[in-house]
Write an enzyme that holds these catalytic residues in place. Structure first.
Site, PDB file in Angstrom:
ATOM      1  N   HIS A 108      -1.764   3.787   1.424  1.00 41.31           N
ATOM      2  CA  HIS A 108      -3.160   4.095   1.722  1.00 41.31           C
ATOM      3  C   HIS A 108      -3.313   5.318   2.624  1.00 41.31           C
ATOM      4  O   HIS A 108      -4.434   5.743   2.907  1.00 41.31           O
ATOM      5  CB  HIS A 108      -3.878   2.869   2.313  1.00 41.31           C
ATOM      6  CG  HIS A 108      -3.503   2.540   3.728  1.00 41.31           C
ATOM      7  ND1 HIS A 108      -2.653   1.501   4.041  1.00 41.31           N
ATOM      8  CD2 HIS A 108      -3.870   3.085   4.905  1.00 41.31           C
ATOM      9  CE1 HIS A 108      -2.529   1.439   5.357  1.00 41.31           C
ATOM     10  NE2 HIS A 108      -3.250   2.390   5.904  1.00 41.31           N
ATOM     11  N   ASP A 153       2.132  -1.668  -0.374  1.00 37.90           N
ATOM     12  CA  ASP A 153       1.571  -0.553   0.393  1.00 37.90           C
ATOM     13  C   ASP A 153       2.676   0.331   0.971  1.00 37.90           C
ATOM     14  O   ASP A 153       2.978   0.291   2.164  1.00 37.90           O
ATOM     15  CB  ASP A 153       0.676  -1.106   1.507  1.00 37.90           C
ATOM     16  CG  ASP A 153      -0.165  -0.027   2.179  1.00 37.90           C
ATOM     17  OD1 ASP A 153      -0.211   1.104   1.663  1.00 37.90           O
ATOM     18  OD2 ASP A 153      -0.780  -0.332   3.224  1.00 37.90           O
ATOM     19  N   SER A 245      -0.848   3.327  10.822  1.00 41.87           N
ATOM     20  CA  SER A 245      -0.431   3.047   9.448  1.00 41.87           C
ATOM     21  C   SER A 245       0.760   3.893   9.036  1.00 41.87           C
ATOM     22  O   SER A 245       0.845   5.084   9.338  1.00 41.87           O
ATOM     23  CB  SER A 245      -1.578   3.331   8.479  1.00 41.87           C
ATOM     24  OG  SER A 245      -2.507   2.292   8.483  1.00 41.87           O
TER      25      SER A 245
END
Length: 293
Positions: A108, A153, A245
């Site tokens: 992402h 992810d 992230s």
């Protein structure tokens, strides 16, 4: 954290970003790996490679990123830690060096262009002894990545050249076995040190976290957890958060996870951080690097 929007909004945002950054190289969004079929654990989800928008429960972000209630990492103790930057010094995601020419980050975190900094301890834009700067020339999200659920992810980024291995910059080995509940790990990243958006640290932050059981993870996030994820946290309200992230979760000296998603505000009781379970993807990572090197 961002709210997921329709695909046309992401496309428009990408085009605007390209104009602002004066991108002259090809957009990297269509780069793909060799045709290696994913394993069962790797194949859940859809092929929607959408970047996270502000407000989403994924842990990408801008200067509001933070490790909540962590402490200063000692210099050169996380030499695999990378920063993905917009412009000269605006952090939006973390990354992990896993090969002399390859990074891992969260899928992402995908952008049309990648500016990468390694070996930098502080968030100052001033040159720091030991730092190395790169451009990403190829991005390869896992083919099973799904948005907004964040299954699978992870994404590989190929650098424009190999790193120069030093005390400040070196790759880390990816775990081949999955972590058990109770395993102590460390997550790292830059950003504010509380849920306030203006409490910025001077240096990279480190946080000790504990891997939780799958049962506890699924209880915290009903119907949102699959085998490509694991939860970690502790009782002290410490957590990774937006902007972290793609950063590393290191357990017993090997890379076990990537910061993926969680609740907001971060560090809430019984709402642990959720991380990509990399032990499920070692073959895909190895094969993808091999056939794109």
């Amino acid at each position: 954290m961002a709210t997921a929007g329709p695909p046309w909004m992401w496309t428009l945002g990408t085009l605007i970003s390209a104009l602002i950054l004066s991108i002259t190289e090809p957009i990297l969004a269509n780069n793909v790996s060799c045709d290696n079929p994913p394993t069962a654990a790797e194949s859940s989800g859809s092929n929607q490679f959408l970047a996270a928008e502000d407000g989403e429960d994924s842990r990408s972000g801008d200067s509001s990123s933070r490790i909540v209630n962590g402490s200063d990492c000692e210099k050169d103790t996380q030499p695999w830690q990378g920063a993905l930057l917009l412009g000269p010094n605006k952090l939006y995601c973390g990354a992990v060096l896993v090969n002399p020419q390859w990074l891992l980050t969260a899928a992402h975190c995908r952008k049309p262009v990648y500016r990468v900094r390694l070996g930098h301890h502080s968030m100052s834009p001033v040159y720091e002894s030991g730092q190395q700067m790169f451009q990403g020339i190829k991005s390869i999200p896992h083919p099973g990545y799904s948005h907004p659920g964040h299954s699978n992810d992870l994404m590989l980024i190929k650098l424009n050249r190999k790193i120069r291995s030093t005390n400040a910059v070196k790759p880390i080995k990816i775990a081949s076995t999955c972590p058990s509940a109770g395993t102590r790990c460390m997550v790292s990243g830059w950003g504010t040190t509380s849920n306030k958006q203006h409490d910025f640290p001077k240096v990279l932050q480190c946080l000790n976290i504990t891997v939780l059981s799958d049962e506890r993870c699924k209880k915290a996030y009903p119907r949102q957890i699959d085998e490509t994820m694991f939860c970690a946290g502790d009782e002290a309200g410490r957590d990774s958060c937006q902007g972290d992230s793609g950063g590393p979760v290191v357990c017993d000296g090997v890379l076990q996870g990537l910061v993926s998603w969680g609740d907001y505000p971060c560090a809430q009781p019984d709402r642990p951080g959720v991380y990509t379970r990399l032990c499920k993807f070692t073959k895909w990572i190895e094969d993808t690097i091999k056939c794109n090197s």
